[in-house]
Design a protein around this motif. Structure first.
Motif, PDB file in Angstrom:
ATOM      1  N   LEU A   1       0.832  -1.204   0.000  1.00  0.00           N
ATOM      2  CA  LEU A   1       0.000   0.000   0.000  1.00  0.00           C
ATOM      3  C   LEU A   1       0.865   1.252   0.000  1.00  0.00           C
ATOM      4  O   LEU A   1       0.605   2.202  -0.743  1.00  0.00           O
ATOM      5  N   LEU A   2       1.913   1.244   0.805  1.00  0.00           N
ATOM      6  CA  LEU A   2       2.844   2.368   0.842  1.00  0.00           C
ATOM      7  C   LEU A   2       3.523   2.563  -0.511  1.00  0.00           C
ATOM      8  O   LEU A   2       3.618   3.692  -1.017  1.00  0.00           O
ATOM      9  N   VAL A   3       3.961   1.462  -1.110  1.00  0.00           N
ATOM     10  CA  VAL A   3       4.606   1.527  -2.431  1.00  0.00           C
ATOM     11  C   VAL A   3       3.643   2.097  -3.472  1.00  0.00           C
ATOM     12  O   VAL A   3       4.017   2.944  -4.280  1.00  0.00           O
ATOM     13  N   LEU A   4       2.398   1.635  -3.430  1.00  0.00           N
ATOM     14  CA  LEU A   4       1.396   2.142  -4.379  1.00  0.00           C
ATOM     15  C   LEU A   4       1.135   3.637  -4.187  1.00  0.00           C
ATOM     16  O   LEU A   4       1.053   4.386  -5.157  1.00  0.00           O
ATOM     17  N   ARG A   5       0.983   4.056  -2.958  1.00  0.00           N
ATOM     18  CA  ARG A   5       0.624   5.448  -2.673  1.00  0.00           C
ATOM     19  C   ARG A   5       1.810   6.397  -2.851  1.00  0.00           C
ATOM     20  O   ARG A   5       1.654   7.473  -3.392  1.00  0.00           O
ATOM     21  N   LYS A   6       2.986   6.002  -2.379  1.00  0.00           N
ATOM     22  CA  LYS A   6       4.127   6.911  -2.390  1.00  0.00           C
ATOM     23  C   LYS A   6       4.827   6.964  -3.750  1.00  0.00           C
ATOM     24  O   LYS A   6       5.140   8.031  -4.241  1.00  0.00           O
ATOM     25  N   TRP A   7       5.082   5.804  -4.353  1.00  0.00           N
ATOM     26  CA  TRP A   7       5.858   5.777  -5.586  1.00  0.00           C
ATOM     27  C   TRP A   7       5.009   5.506  -6.822  1.00  0.00           C
ATOM     28  O   TRP A   7       5.540   5.432  -7.921  1.00  0.00           O
TER      29      TRP A   7
ATOM     30  N   LEU B   1       2.672  -4.663 -11.368  1.00  0.00           N
ATOM     31  CA  LEU B   1       3.980  -4.919 -10.777  1.00  0.00           C
ATOM     32  C   LEU B   1       3.850  -5.163  -9.268  1.00  0.00           C
ATOM     33  O   LEU B   1       4.496  -6.060  -8.717  1.00  0.00           O
ATOM     34  N   VAL B   2       3.001  -4.399  -8.624  1.00  0.00           N
ATOM     35  CA  VAL B   2       2.766  -4.582  -7.182  1.00  0.00           C
ATOM     36  C   VAL B   2       2.176  -5.963  -6.914  1.00  0.00           C
ATOM     37  O   VAL B   2       2.563  -6.640  -5.955  1.00  0.00           O
ATOM     38  N   MET B   3       1.237  -6.427  -7.769  1.00  0.00           N
ATOM     39  CA  MET B   3       0.674  -7.771  -7.597  1.00  0.00           C
ATOM     40  C   MET B   3       1.745  -8.839  -7.792  1.00  0.00           C
ATOM     41  O   MET B   3       1.779  -9.831  -7.050  1.00  0.00           O
ATOM     42  N   LEU B   4       2.617  -8.654  -8.784  1.00  0.00           N
ATOM     43  CA  LEU B   4       3.695  -9.623  -9.007  1.00  0.00           C
ATOM     44  C   LEU B   4       4.646  -9.668  -7.815  1.00  0.00           C
ATOM     45  O   LEU B   4       5.032 -10.754  -7.352  1.00  0.00           O
ATOM     46  N   ILE B   5       5.020  -8.513  -7.295  1.00  0.00           N
ATOM     47  CA  ILE B   5       5.901  -8.451  -6.122  1.00  0.00           C
ATOM     48  C   ILE B   5       5.216  -9.109  -4.920  1.00  0.00           C
ATOM     49  O   ILE B   5       5.836  -9.877  -4.181  1.00  0.00           O
ATOM     50  N   SER B   6       3.925  -8.828  -4.743  1.00  0.00           N
ATOM     51  CA  SER B   6       3.173  -9.427  -3.625  1.00  0.00           C
ATOM     52  C   SER B   6       3.112 -10.941  -3.767  1.00  0.00           C
ATOM     53  O   SER B   6       3.241 -11.672  -2.778  1.00  0.00           O
ATOM     54  N   GLY B   7       2.889 -11.414  -4.983  1.00  0.00           N
ATOM     55  CA  GLY B   7       2.849 -12.857  -5.222  1.00  0.00           C
ATOM     56  C   GLY B   7       4.186 -13.515  -4.919  1.00  0.00           C
ATOM     57  O   GLY B   7       4.239 -14.586  -4.300  1.00  0.00           O
TER      58      GLY B   7
END
Length: 188
Positions: free
Chosen positions: A162-168, A174-180
């Motif tokens: 969530l921080l990565v999505l909001r801040k950067w 890409l966020v879903m891939l990193i989370s997976g």
């Protein structure tokens, strides 16, 4: 009753009542396949929602397809998908004609405002369900167990992403891939 027909009928009713789109339909599907029929476990349902969000296409249709495949194989997937979309197609054709005829009506505008509110409530309900299963592993959570049942790893991954999505403003795919990948590392 035949499994394919049962899936078609179940998703036909869900499709008929699914005002508000993908996230609004999740509680309806969950009520039918997890609570009433018990065909799918709450954990499996959460996994289906996750996969449905990552695959191209509408969330409701993807969810119907994946639920159908779990319960009735390929034939079940086709039956559930057709049941889910059939009412929507028919209703859209009817509404198109209706709105073309009554596009200046203030009454119609007010009814649509009311439907937006109902849709928001269904979306919030779906979000609460997904969050409670992801963080606590259950939908039926008691206040006294909130801390003891908390999946701190899931909360940490969620908070960081969530921080990565909001801040950067990283791309959500890409966020879903990193989370997976984080899930693979942390949960295997």
């Amino acid at each position: 009753m035949n499994t394919a027909f049962r899936l078609f009928w179940m998703f036909l009713k869900i499709g008929l009542l699914s005002i508000g789109g993908g996230y609004a339909i999740i509680p309806l599907i969950q009520e039918q396949v997890v609570k009433r029929s018990g065909s799918i476990s709450p954990k499996m349902f959460t996994d289906i929602i996750t996969i449905s969000q990552m695959t191209p296409g509408p969330l409701a249709v993807n969810t119907a397809t994946f639920v159908g495949i779990q319960i009735g194989g390929i034939v079940g997937a086709v039956a559930a998908t057709l049941g889910c979309v059939l009412c929507g197609v028919i209703i859209c054709l009817f509404l198109h004609r209706f709105f073309q005829k009554h596009k200046e009506s203030s009454y119609v505008f007010e009814v649509l405002k009311g439907l937006k509110s109902a849709s928001l409530g269904l979306i919030i309900s779906a979000a609460v369900t997904i969050i409670s299963i992801a963080f606590w592993g259950t939908q039926a959570l008691e206040i006294k167990n909130v801390i003891s049942l908390m999946n701190w790893t899931a909360l940490a991954v969620f908070s960081i992403m969530l921080l990565v999505l909001r801040k950067w403003k990283l791309n959500p795919v890409l966020v879903m891939l990193i989370s997976g990948m984080a899930g693979l590392v942390l949960y295997l």
